[in-house]
Design an enzyme around this catalytic site. Structure first.
Site, short mmCIF file in Angstrom:
data_model
loop_
_atom_site.label_atom_id
_atom_site.label_comp_id
_atom_site.label_asym_id
_atom_site.label_seq_id
_atom_site.Cartn_x
_atom_site.Cartn_y
_atom_site.Cartn_z
N LYS A 13 0.84 -1.21 0.00
CA LYS A 13 0.00 0.00 0.00
C LYS A 13 0.87 1.25 0.00
O LYS A 13 0.55 2.24 -0.67
CB LYS A 13 -0.92 0.01 1.23
N ASP A 74 -9.48 2.75 4.18
CA ASP A 74 -10.15 1.49 4.47
C ASP A 74 -10.83 1.08 3.19
O ASP A 74 -11.46 1.91 2.51
CB ASP A 74 -11.16 1.63 5.61
N SER A 75 -10.67 -0.14 2.83
CA SER A 75 -11.22 -0.59 1.56
C SER A 75 -11.62 -2.04 1.66
O SER A 75 -11.22 -2.75 2.59
CB SER A 75 -10.18 -0.41 0.44
N PHE A 157 -3.18 -8.00 -4.52
CA PHE A 157 -3.32 -8.65 -3.22
C PHE A 157 -4.80 -8.72 -2.89
O PHE A 157 -5.64 -8.24 -3.65
CB PHE A 157 -2.53 -7.91 -2.13
N LYS A 180 -3.45 -1.37 -13.06
CA LYS A 180 -4.35 -1.47 -11.92
C LYS A 180 -4.62 -0.08 -11.32
O LYS A 180 -5.76 0.26 -10.99
CB LYS A 180 -3.77 -2.40 -10.85
N HIS A 185 -10.27 0.93 -7.41
CA HIS A 185 -10.94 1.77 -6.41
C HIS A 185 -9.93 2.62 -5.67
O HIS A 185 -10.15 3.81 -5.44
CB HIS A 185 -11.71 0.88 -5.44
#
Length: 206
Positions: A13, A74-75, A157, A180, A185
């Site tokens: 991330k 947060d996803s 991931f 990607k 999102h």
């Protein structure tokens, strides 16, 4: 150079956000650090009922303990056939936080009997930026698609190997990182956040 905390220990991330911010901010730069780069503090439980609530909880806590502008996200995956679940529980759907394979396999098992035409879903990401002065910013990104019956691809991931985005012929795990970023999102949310960062934080020439 302005230091900004990304409230995560997930190196993927951290690299993803740095890559997207670098692309969005052009010649300007911020120094992005993760939780492993700052003195340890007690991390707040993710008790929010929405992605936005959890992102704000984590960003507020990071800013409070480090006095750094703090970004937190947060996803998760919202599956139509599961009434929007696993949602905010995506990272711990199988009962063990961060066990990507177990989470993925549980979702596949839960929708095994669902026909292909009803296997829709979406990745959702909320990203919060909290500043030491107390100002808060929240953005959201969404990628719609459907769930396959078996994983494909080695990249990404989480649930990426079983998610086929609308208009794609490859799963998110089969895309290059740059591909990607363009459709995901998180990529959409972080590009929206980069516009906020450019306005509210001093950024230095690279």
């Amino acid at each position: 150079m302005t230091r900004v905390l990304l409230a995560t220990r997930n190196l993927k991330k951290l690299a993803e956000l740095q890559r997207i911010l670098d692309g969005a901010l052009g010649p300007h730069r911020i120094e992005l650090v993760g939780l492993n780069d700052v003195p340890e503090y007690q991390e707040v439980p993710e008790t929010g009922l929405t992605f936005g609530e959890n992102a704000l909880l984590k960003a507020r806590e990071g800013c409070k303990w480090t006095s750094l502008p703090t970004i937190a996200d947060d996803s998760g995956l919202a599956v139509d056939a599961l009434s929007g679940m696993p949602g905010v529980f995506s990272a711990r759907w199988s009962g063990r936080h961060g066990d990507d394979r177990a989470n993925l396999e549980l979702v596949l098992a839960q929708i095994a009997d669902v026909p292909d035409e009803h296997r829709g879903g979406a990745f959702v990401c909320a990203v919060a930026l909290v500043l030491p002065g107390g100002k808060e910013h929240l953005v959201e990104g969404r990628q719609s698609g459907r769930l396959l019956r078996a994983p494909r691809g080695e990249g990404g991931f989480g649930y990426d190997p079983i998610f086929l985005g609308d208009g794609q012929d490859r799963t998110n795990a089969e895309l290059t990182p740059q591909e990607k970023d363009a459709v995901s999102h998180r990529g959409k949310a972080l590009r929206a956040l980069a516009k906020v960062v450019a306005k509210v934080l001093p950024v230095s020439p690279g």
